[in-house]
Design a protein around this motif. Structure first.
Motif, short mmCIF file in Angstrom:
data_model
loop_
_atom_site.label_atom_id
_atom_site.label_comp_id
_atom_site.label_asym_id
_atom_site.label_seq_id
_atom_site.Cartn_x
_atom_site.Cartn_y
_atom_site.Cartn_z
N ARG A 7 -5.24 -15.28 -1.17
CA ARG A 7 -4.50 -14.32 -2.02
C ARG A 7 -4.36 -13.04 -1.21
NH1 ARG A 7 -5.66 -10.44 -6.27
NH2 ARG A 7 -4.29 -10.76 -8.07
N ARG A 8 -3.12 -12.60 -1.02
CA ARG A 8 -2.85 -11.40 -0.21
C ARG A 8 -2.34 -10.29 -1.11
NH1 ARG A 8 0.78 -10.79 5.20
NH2 ARG A 8 1.02 -8.53 5.07
N TRP A 9 -2.95 -9.12 -0.96
CA TRP A 9 -2.57 -7.94 -1.73
C TRP A 9 -2.57 -6.75 -0.80
CZ3 TRP A 9 -5.43 -3.51 -3.02
CH2 TRP A 9 -4.86 -2.68 -3.99
N GLU A 10 -1.62 -5.83 -1.00
CA GLU A 10 -1.52 -4.66 -0.12
C GLU A 10 -1.47 -3.36 -0.91
OE1 GLU A 10 0.42 -6.34 3.93
OE2 GLU A 10 1.83 -5.43 2.51
N ALA A 11 -1.94 -2.32 -0.25
CA ALA A 11 -1.94 -0.97 -0.81
C ALA A 11 -1.79 0.02 0.33
CB ALA A 11 -3.24 -0.71 -1.58
N VAL A 12 -1.65 1.29 -0.03
CA VAL A 12 -1.58 2.37 0.94
C VAL A 12 -2.68 3.36 0.61
CG1 VAL A 12 -0.15 4.23 1.89
CG2 VAL A 12 0.91 2.05 1.25
N SER A 13 -3.43 3.77 1.63
CA SER A 13 -4.55 4.68 1.43
C SER A 13 -4.61 5.70 2.57
CB SER A 13 -5.86 3.88 1.41
OG SER A 13 -6.97 4.73 1.24
N ALA A 14 -5.12 6.89 2.26
CA ALA A 14 -5.38 7.87 3.32
C ALA A 14 -6.48 7.31 4.21
CB ALA A 14 -5.79 9.20 2.71
N ARG A 15 -6.32 7.47 5.49
CA ARG A 15 -7.32 6.96 6.44
C ARG A 15 -8.70 7.54 6.14
NH1 ARG A 15 -7.40 3.79 10.38
NH2 ARG A 15 -5.17 3.53 10.41
N ALA A 16 -8.78 8.79 5.73
CA ALA A 16 -10.07 9.42 5.43
C ALA A 16 -10.79 8.76 4.26
CB ALA A 16 -9.85 10.91 5.15
N ASP A 17 -10.06 8.03 3.41
CA ASP A 17 -10.66 7.39 2.24
C ASP A 17 -11.13 5.95 2.50
OD1 ASP A 17 -10.30 9.62 0.65
OD2 ASP A 17 -8.36 8.94 -0.13
N LEU A 18 -10.82 5.41 3.66
CA LEU A 18 -11.11 4.00 3.91
C LEU A 18 -12.60 3.66 3.81
CD1 LEU A 18 -8.64 3.12 6.82
CD2 LEU A 18 -8.42 2.60 4.37
N GLY A 19 -13.45 4.48 4.40
CA GLY A 19 -14.89 4.21 4.36
C GLY A 19 -15.44 4.18 2.95
N ASP A 20 -15.04 5.17 2.14
CA ASP A 20 -15.50 5.21 0.74
C ASP A 20 -14.92 4.05 -0.06
OD1 ASP A 20 -17.03 7.47 1.19
OD2 ASP A 20 -15.49 8.85 0.44
N TRP A 21 -13.66 3.68 0.21
CA TRP A 21 -13.05 2.55 -0.49
C TRP A 21 -13.81 1.27 -0.19
CZ3 TRP A 21 -9.86 -1.26 2.19
CH2 TRP A 21 -9.41 -2.27 1.32
N VAL A 22 -14.11 1.02 1.08
CA VAL A 22 -14.85 -0.20 1.46
C VAL A 22 -16.23 -0.19 0.81
CG1 VAL A 22 -15.89 -1.48 3.37
CG2 VAL A 22 -13.56 -0.59 3.59
N ASP A 51 -1.44 7.20 9.06
CA ASP A 51 -2.14 7.93 8.03
C ASP A 51 -1.11 8.60 7.12
OD1 ASP A 51 -4.10 9.04 6.49
OD2 ASP A 51 -4.81 10.45 8.01
N PRO A 52 -0.97 8.16 5.89
CA PRO A 52 -1.74 7.09 5.26
C PRO A 52 -1.41 5.73 5.89
CG PRO A 52 0.05 7.77 3.82
CD PRO A 52 0.06 8.71 4.98
N PHE A 88 -5.87 4.86 -3.66
CA PHE A 88 -4.57 4.39 -3.22
C PHE A 88 -3.45 5.39 -3.50
CE2 PHE A 88 -6.87 0.42 -4.58
CZ PHE A 88 -7.33 0.13 -3.30
N VAL A 89 -2.65 5.66 -2.48
CA VAL A 89 -1.43 6.44 -2.62
C VAL A 89 -0.39 5.58 -3.33
CG1 VAL A 89 0.41 7.59 -1.34
CG2 VAL A 89 -1.95 7.73 -0.52
N ASP A 90 -0.42 4.28 -3.05
CA ASP A 90 0.49 3.31 -3.64
C ASP A 90 -0.19 1.94 -3.52
OD1 ASP A 90 2.80 2.25 -4.79
OD2 ASP A 90 3.84 2.07 -2.87
#
Length: 107
Positions: A7-22, A51-52, A88-90
């Motif tokens: 199952r593939r899903w995509e989003a857009v995120s600020a690079r600075a938020d990636l660590g907290d998101w994971v 970035d994003p 997510f920005v989007d």
């Protein structure tokens, strides 16, 4: 196909938020996913040098029944809890499904 269903899903995120998101995914989402019979694993990919950045989430499942146990009666519907949406920005409203044809690794 006899391999896993991906199952593939995509989003857009600020690079600075990636660590907290994971970290939030690992702490708050992954434990529940691991309890779903037929959940096989997950990988995250982030677009490099943007970035994003666009992120791709690939979850592997034994079959569509396992996906429905996770996502509900509409297995393509995005599952984005409010506590995750803030990263997510989007994001896509739906996921797509793929047959895994080959998985090789030297890690």
């Amino acid at each position: 196909m006899t391999g896993p269903l991906v199952r593939r899903w995509e989003a857009v995120s600020a690079r600075a938020d990636l660590g907290d998101w994971v970290a939030t995914y690992r702490d708050r989402v992954l434990p529940a996913m691991k309890d779903v019979p037929g959940f096989l694993g997950v990988t995250f990919h982030a677009e490099r040098d943007a970035d994003p950045c666009r992120i791709t989430v690939l979850t592997a499942w034994a079959d569509m029944d396992a996906v429905k146990a996770f996502a509900g009666d509409d297995p393509a519907r995005a599952v984005v809890p409010d506590f995750m949406a803030r990263f997510f920005v989007d994001h896509d409203a739906t996921a797509s499904f793929h047959d895994e044809l080959l998985l090789e690794s030297n890690r």
